[in-house]
Scaffold this motif. Structure first.
Motif, PDB file in Angstrom:
ATOM      1  N   GLY A 100       8.732 -28.372  -8.487  1.00 37.35           N
ATOM      2  CA  GLY A 100      10.046 -28.927  -8.759  1.00 37.35           C
ATOM      3  C   GLY A 100      10.459 -30.065  -7.851  1.00 37.35           C
ATOM      4  N   THR A 101       9.572 -30.481  -6.941  1.00 33.93           N
ATOM      5  CA  THR A 101       9.892 -31.571  -6.024  1.00 33.93           C
ATOM      6  C   THR A 101       9.979 -32.899  -6.786  1.00 33.93           C
ATOM      7  OG1 THR A 101       8.725 -30.458  -4.223  1.00 33.93           O
ATOM      8  CG2 THR A 101       9.141 -32.808  -3.948  1.00 33.93           C
ATOM      9  N   PRO A 102      11.032 -33.686  -6.560  1.00 36.05           N
ATOM     10  CA  PRO A 102      11.114 -35.006  -7.207  1.00 36.05           C
ATOM     11  C   PRO A 102       9.994 -35.932  -6.718  1.00 36.05           C
ATOM     12  CG  PRO A 102      13.262 -34.328  -6.359  1.00 36.05           C
ATOM     13  CD  PRO A 102      12.247 -33.372  -5.788  1.00 36.05           C
ATOM     14  N   ILE A 103       9.585 -36.855  -7.555  1.00 34.66           N
ATOM     15  CA  ILE A 103       8.529 -37.808  -7.195  1.00 34.66           C
ATOM     16  C   ILE A 103       8.922 -38.601  -5.956  1.00 34.66           C
ATOM     17  CG2 ILE A 103       7.328 -39.898  -7.954  1.00 34.66           C
ATOM     18  CD1 ILE A 103       7.344 -38.736 -10.781  1.00 34.66           C
ATOM     19  N   GLU A 104      10.198 -38.954  -5.850  1.00 34.87           N
ATOM     20  CA  GLU A 104      10.653 -39.716  -4.690  1.00 34.87           C
ATOM     21  C   GLU A 104      10.388 -38.940  -3.397  1.00 34.87           C
ATOM     22  OE1 GLU A 104      14.689 -41.787  -2.840  1.00 34.87           O
ATOM     23  OE2 GLU A 104      14.855 -40.284  -4.414  1.00 34.87           O
ATOM     24  N   SER A 105      10.733 -37.659  -3.372  1.00 41.29           N
ATOM     25  CA  SER A 105      10.545 -36.840  -2.165  1.00 41.29           C
ATOM     26  C   SER A 105       9.066 -36.693  -1.838  1.00 41.29           C
ATOM     27  CB  SER A 105      11.178 -35.458  -2.360  1.00 41.29           C
ATOM     28  OG  SER A 105      12.570 -35.568  -2.572  1.00 41.29           O
ATOM     29  N   CYS A 106       8.258 -36.518  -2.866  1.00 39.63           N
ATOM     30  CA  CYS A 106       6.814 -36.385  -2.652  1.00 39.63           C
ATOM     31  C   CYS A 106       6.239 -37.679  -2.082  1.00 39.63           C
ATOM     32  CB  CYS A 106       6.138 -36.028  -3.972  1.00 39.63           C
ATOM     33  SG  CYS A 106       4.404 -35.604  -3.806  1.00 39.63           S
TER      34      CYS A 106
END
Length: 305
Positions: free
Chosen positions: A188-194
């Motif tokens: 569920g991690t957003p692409i931005e955070s990853c």
């Protein structure tokens, strides 16, 4: 270190296709046994979107940037540079500030705006040992090879070194080299955070864990592929980069991944890297994630001794 690395790499080369080295290559230096000589490069006017497409199409993690007329090396753009631009770091300012969050406009910026200039390079006369030293000391994954006129004549990467060690390191084990303190993420991690995790920690891949179990892996290439997908652009409801970056990594992660066990020999691991065309794998024991190992870990730990 140089004697050991050269010996291991020479041993590997003598077993494979690099055995067909010409006398000219021998004069050029040991490193030219491993370097790729037909290098794909791009001009600095290439758009960021086009650079990402070339990387995806050829499964590259980096592209030298050259002058079209002289073929002189001007810089290099890597998958991490593009992740930084996509929201992982300071280059995201190009989207957020220069283009007022207009993602579609920003991806057409010339690659010159995000590439690394003043690239560390080597001459064709470099030895394998000196090249490994230079790569490790500077924490970089590749070395462009330039001639006396600064023209690009080749490139060598940490993957080239790792693949040359396939079948050679038969006493060292994965558990002796792997990183045990693994940075993971969730579906569920957003692409931005990853992207931020990757850029800040200089990681090209992150295992994805859900309820304590390894469920997949996300790589810098997965993120590039997502942003280069025509379906992604078709599904956009606005031009906002922030909207795109809110998408979850569950959309792009690889669920069927290669894993390795701690007792596997490094030589066998390098063969897996070659077979699957990958640069790192999670390490599991009794279905539990216990580490991760990459090409760089092999260079840093084995060849540095």
């Amino acid at each position: 270190m140089k004697d050991k690395s050269t010996k291991n790499l020479r041993k590997s080369m003598n077993r494979g296709s690099v055995e067909r080295v010409t006398k000219v290559a021998e004069k050029e230096g040991d490193i030219m046994h491993l370097a790729k000589k037909d290098v794909i490069s791009i001009p600095q006017t290439t758009s960021i979107k086009e650079a990402a497409e070339v990387m995806i199409g050829h499964e590259f993690r980096r592209l030298p940037v050259t002058d079209p007329g002289s073929n002189k090396l001007l810089g290099i753009v890597t998958a991490m540079d593009i992740l930084d631009f996509f929201g992982g770091g300071s280059k995201f300012d190009i989207i957020e500030k220069k283009h007022n969050d207009n993602f579609l406009a920003a991806i057409n910026e010339p690659v010159k705006s995000i590439m690394t200039k003043g690239v560390i390079s080597i001459s064709p006369k470099y030895s394998i040992g000196d090249s490994v030293d230079l790569m490790i000391e500077n924490g970089i994954g590749s070395l462009p090879v330039v001639d006396k006129d600064e023209k690009l004549v080749g490139i060598v990467t940490e993957r080239d070194f790792a693949l040359a060690l396939a079948g050679v390191l038969m006493t060292e084990l994965v558990e002796d080299v792997m990183v045990e303190d693994v940075i993971t993420t969730t579906p569920g991690t957003p692409i931005e955070s990853c992207s931020k995790i990757m850029v800040r920690n200089n990681l090209r891949r992150i295992p994805v864990v859900e309820e304590g179990k390894l469920t997949g892996i996300v790589t810098s290439t997965d993120i590039l592929r997502f942003f280069g997908d025509k379906n992604m652009f078709a599904s956009m409801t606005s031009t906002s980069g922030l909207d795109v970056l809110k998408r979850k990594i569950s959309e792009i992660m690889q669920p069927n991944i290669s894993v390795i066990e701690p007792k596997v020999r490094l030589g066998d691991l390098c063969e897996l890297f070659a077979e699957k065309n990958i640069g790192g794998v999670p390490v599991v024991k009794d279905d539990e994630l216990v580490g991760i190992i990459t090409e760089r870990d092999i260079l840093n730990t084995v060849l540095k001794k």
